[in-house]
Scaffold this active site. Sequence first.
Site, mmCIF file in Angstrom:
data_model
loop_
_atom_site.group_PDB
_atom_site.id
_atom_site.type_symbol
_atom_site.label_atom_id
_atom_site.label_comp_id
_atom_site.label_asym_id
_atom_site.label_seq_id
_atom_site.Cartn_x
_atom_site.Cartn_y
_atom_site.Cartn_z
ATOM 1 C CE LYS A 39 8.918 -26.610 -20.967
ATOM 2 N NZ LYS A 39 10.368 -26.773 -20.750
ATOM 3 C CG ASP A 70 10.853 -23.635 -22.397
ATOM 4 O OD1 ASP A 70 9.706 -23.535 -21.954
ATOM 5 O OD2 ASP A 70 11.564 -24.648 -22.231
ATOM 6 C CB CYS A 112 11.623 -27.264 -24.645
ATOM 7 S SG CYS A 112 12.549 -27.642 -23.121
HETATM 8 C C1 VGL Z 1 15.573 -26.580 -22.759
HETATM 9 C C2 VGL Z 1 17.562 -27.599 -22.244
HETATM 10 C C3 VGL Z 1 17.252 -27.555 -20.904
HETATM 11 C C4 VGL Z 1 14.674 -26.057 -23.809
HETATM 12 C C5 VGL Z 1 15.254 -26.541 -21.424
HETATM 13 O O1 VGL Z 1 13.870 -25.136 -23.528
HETATM 14 O O2 VGL Z 1 14.762 -26.549 -24.967
HETATM 15 N N1 VGL Z 1 16.721 -27.130 -23.157
HETATM 16 N N2 VGL Z 1 16.091 -27.034 -20.508
#
Ligand code: VGL
Length: 243
Positions: free
Chosen positions: A145, A47, A190
Amino acid sequence: MLDRRKVVFGLSTATLATATLATLVPTSLWAAASIKPDEASALLVIDVQNCFLPGGSLAVKEGEQVVPVINKISKGFANVVMTQDWHTPGHISFASVHSGKKPFETVDLPYGKQVLWPDHCVQGTDGASLSKDLAIPHAELIIRKGFHKDVDSYSAFLEADGKTSTGLAGYLKGRKIKRVFVAGLATDFCVAWTALDARKAGFETYVVEDACRGIDTQGSLAKAWADMAKAGVKRIQSGDIAA
Ligand code: VGL
Ligand code: ZN
């Protein structure tokens, strides 16, 4: 002919030198480049998307600092997979769809407790794009995802219901991967959930601490490291990996 005494003497000198060095050199230097990724190793870049970077809607403190570290270590990996948080508009993890709730508060959902977030990583938006500063052209797979509107997915392996698979374990096993190295954002969500599920799926799992940054809400960062340690996730630094 080898002089036996000389060999023994040489060995003990080396042993002494090793012991001396081990006490004098800080662990981080001493352990430098001791792990060499092989054909059965994959780097999972989690991410690294605009929403989690400075100026993004869910910016992670110092998030941009992971990019050069990840670019550097990625050169040592034959196998790299990247992930993208990829939510529908009005996703269930967004505080904006729960009346009276604010970001970082929680709600109870059918699959468990859900932290609520600012709207982020909406499919097809600029915020959902991978950072333009990532330089990993040899990455082989980008897995998305969190695209089911009613279920979040921090983990790259399993959605937050704990059972819906993203297919990543099957992909990695199909490619004969045995070891995964996890880096990216955010350490306590994540990255940690991915590392924990990697262990459950049977992979030897490393988290590269300085290639990650955390959100740290309500003690989440300390808890994530404790959970990962308990699950046998190995906590390393980028300098531990041979380029
Ligand atoms: C994430 C919060 C919400 C992450 C993704 O990538 O850690 N954190 N969505
Ligand atoms: Zn998300």
